[in-house]
Design a protein around this motif. Structure first.
Motif, PDB file in Angstrom:
ATOM      1  N   PRO A 103       0.816  -1.219   0.000  1.00 18.58           N
ATOM      2  CA  PRO A 103       0.000   0.000   0.000  1.00 18.58           C
ATOM      3  C   PRO A 103       0.848   1.267   0.000  1.00 18.58           C
ATOM      4  CG  PRO A 103      -0.832  -1.571   1.607  1.00 18.58           C
ATOM      5  CD  PRO A 103       0.497  -2.100   1.129  1.00 18.58           C
ATOM      6  N   LEU A 124      -2.222   5.934  -3.710  1.00 22.59           N
ATOM      7  CA  LEU A 124      -2.936   4.657  -3.634  1.00 22.59           C
ATOM      8  C   LEU A 124      -4.237   4.742  -4.422  1.00 22.59           C
ATOM      9  CD1 LEU A 124      -3.225   1.808  -2.560  1.00 22.59           C
ATOM     10  CD2 LEU A 124      -4.242   2.749  -0.482  1.00 22.59           C
ATOM     11  N   PRO A 151      -3.787  -6.073  -0.975  1.00 22.87           N
ATOM     12  CA  PRO A 151      -2.715  -5.338  -0.304  1.00 22.87           C
ATOM     13  C   PRO A 151      -1.853  -6.308   0.512  1.00 22.87           C
ATOM     14  CG  PRO A 151      -4.900  -4.413   0.188  1.00 22.87           C
ATOM     15  CD  PRO A 151      -5.120  -5.729  -0.461  1.00 22.87           C
ATOM     16  N   ASP A 192       3.600   3.324  -8.125  1.00 18.21           N
ATOM     17  CA  ASP A 192       2.349   3.455  -8.871  1.00 18.21           C
ATOM     18  C   ASP A 192       2.597   3.437 -10.383  1.00 18.21           C
ATOM     19  OD1 ASP A 192       3.682   5.816  -8.319  1.00 18.21           O
ATOM     20  OD2 ASP A 192       1.896   7.068  -8.261  1.00 18.21           O
TER      21      ASP A 192
END
Length: 249
Positions: free
Chosen positions: A91, A97, A114, A229
């Motif tokens: 996470p 997120l 997660p 990400d």
């Protein structure tokens, strides 16, 4: 030739069962959105999906101060099965997120899992916020199967229970394979897991545990160091491209 998806109609995810003639009372937030934001009136059309019964065209039957009721008319797309892609990730914090969850939905993740690693920066995970982001992304990008969001678990537990027959791909900056598509080819037609680590990467013990898995697939994302990400979007795109390529043979 008509477009495959209808991107002009409002799409809503609902929990209710969907079938021709069914009447659905929308929840407060969705009712407020249609009534006060979109200014829907009785007879206005929209699309509904619930992740089980396909996508359906519906029309508002009642738009009142405290309720909005829609009537289901006809199926526009049959239900598609989950993709079989388990997306495991350390996470991140807040907005990053949110972004990663939304992009995972768009890129075809079937389940969001997660996992807490030794270098995970965000110790607490707001599952309700994650699920809200899943629904919003599914509504906006035409997805019918909204991915399931699982409870967080330690990485060691997830790896210990990983099925030996299911490939688990992870992004490894030390991977020798320069072509990630070559590493994935022939291994992604069924179920597969994709693991993205935390900022700072896996610690040596975690990496060693990953490399001991009989089904592990090491992916190289090139010479640049990517944020978690960004790596998620790149890796999910590779997995989906490899799955599409395998399906063509």
């Amino acid at each position: 030739m008509s477009a495959r998806y209808d991107f002009t109609s409002t799409r809503l995810f609902v929990e209710a069962d969907l079938a021709a003639g069914a009447s659905v009372d929308l929840g407060d937030a969705q009712a407020n959105y249609l009534r006060n934001v979109l200014r829907f009136a009785p007879g206005d059309g929209l699309l509904l999906f619930n992740g089980r019964d396909g996508e359906w065209r519906a029309r508002t039957a009642e738009v009142a101060k405290k309720r909005v009721t829609v009537v289901v008319e006809e199926m526009t797309r049959p239900q598609t099965p989950p993709t079989g892609v388990d997306y495991l990730f350390a996470p991140l914090k807040h907005a990053r997120l949110d972004y990663m969850v939304q992009k995972a939905v768009e890129m075809g993740a079937g389940r969001l899992r997660p996992v807490l690693t030794r270098r995970t920066q965000a110790a607490r995970v707001n599952l309700d916020r994650m699920r809200a982001n899943v629904v919003e992304a599914a509504e906006q990008c035409g997805v019918i199967s909204a991915p399931e969001v699982l409870e967080p678990e330690p990485l060691e537990k997830a790896l210990g229970a990983w099925p030996t027959e299911v490939p688990l791909a992870f992004c490894d900056e030390a991977a020798d394979v320069a072509d990630p598509m070559a590493a994935l080819r022939g291994r992604v037609s069924g179920a597969i897991g994709l693991l993205i680590g935390p900022e700072g990467g896996f610690d040596p013990a975690e990496r060693a545990a990953l490399l001991r898995l009989p089904s592990v697939v090491r992916l190289s994302l090139g010479p640049r160091i990517l944020r978690a990400d960004t790596a998620a979007v790149a890796a999910l795109a590779l997995v989906q491209a490899a799955r599409d390529g395998d399906a063509s043979f």
